[in-house]
Design an enzyme around this catalytic site. Structure first.
Site, mmCIF file in Angstrom:
data_model
loop_
_atom_site.group_PDB
_atom_site.id
_atom_site.type_symbol
_atom_site.label_atom_id
_atom_site.label_comp_id
_atom_site.label_asym_id
_atom_site.label_seq_id
_atom_site.Cartn_x
_atom_site.Cartn_y
_atom_site.Cartn_z
ATOM 1 N N HIS A 54 0.840 -1.195 0.000
ATOM 2 C CA HIS A 54 0.000 0.000 0.000
ATOM 3 C C HIS A 54 0.882 1.254 0.000
ATOM 4 O O HIS A 54 2.091 1.171 0.111
ATOM 5 C CB HIS A 54 -0.942 0.017 1.218
ATOM 6 C CG HIS A 54 -0.235 0.095 2.534
ATOM 7 N ND1 HIS A 54 0.110 -1.030 3.245
ATOM 8 C CD2 HIS A 54 0.205 1.153 3.249
ATOM 9 C CE1 HIS A 54 0.721 -0.665 4.361
ATOM 10 N NE2 HIS A 54 0.799 0.657 4.378
ATOM 11 N N SER A 55 0.214 2.387 -0.111
ATOM 12 C CA SER A 55 0.846 3.702 -0.031
ATOM 13 C C SER A 55 -0.025 4.579 0.859
ATOM 14 O O SER A 55 -1.205 4.291 1.054
ATOM 15 C CB SER A 55 0.946 4.313 -1.431
ATOM 16 O OG SER A 55 1.465 5.626 -1.362
#
Length: 138
Positions: A54-55
């Site tokens: 994820h970011s």
């Protein structure tokens, strides 16, 4: 030509050597460039499993291998770099808008994360294609 932004930075933390056992600490806004709002740790990761993926749009994180080792792969959509974390006196600073995956966990590894923000699901981008579209629009 403008330099590409850094996609991760290893920071050496203070290390106090003592015959009784070493001590390392982190002071917010001194050793890392943000105030810590949340602390969490990942452990008992089965062999072959991957974490992260994820970011964050806003939240910066500081990742430490407090026990064992694992790799962190960071990308900004153009550059990619893999860091081996295996020293409890070092951590990896991960800025916003950087995709991260954690893998290759050794047996007994413990990943400690110091996060700038409290948990907010809206801050996450969890699909890589969506991440690429997001950073392209920035």
């Amino acid at each position: 030509m403008q330099d590409e932004p850094s996609i991760g930075k290893i920071i050496d933390l203070p290390k106090i050597l003592d015959q009784r056992g070493n001590l390392t600490f982190v002071e917010q806004s001194k050793d890392i460039p943000f105030n810590v709002s949340r602390v969490y740790w990942v452990y008992d990761v089965p062999g072959g499993e991957c974490r992260g993926g994820h970011s964050h749009k806003h939240c910066r994180e500081f990742i430490i291998a407090v026990s064992g080792s694992f790799t962190v792969t960071l990308t900004n959509g153009k550059q990619q770099h893999t860091f081996l974390l295996n020293h409890p006196y070092q951590g990896l600073l991960v800025d916003t808008n950087i995709w991260r995956t954690l893998d290759d966990f050794s047996s007994g590894a413990v990943c400690l994360v110091l996060a700038e923000d409290l948990f907010d699901e809206d801050d996450y981008i969890r699909e890589y294609d969506e991440y690429l579209k997001f950073i392209e629009e920035k």
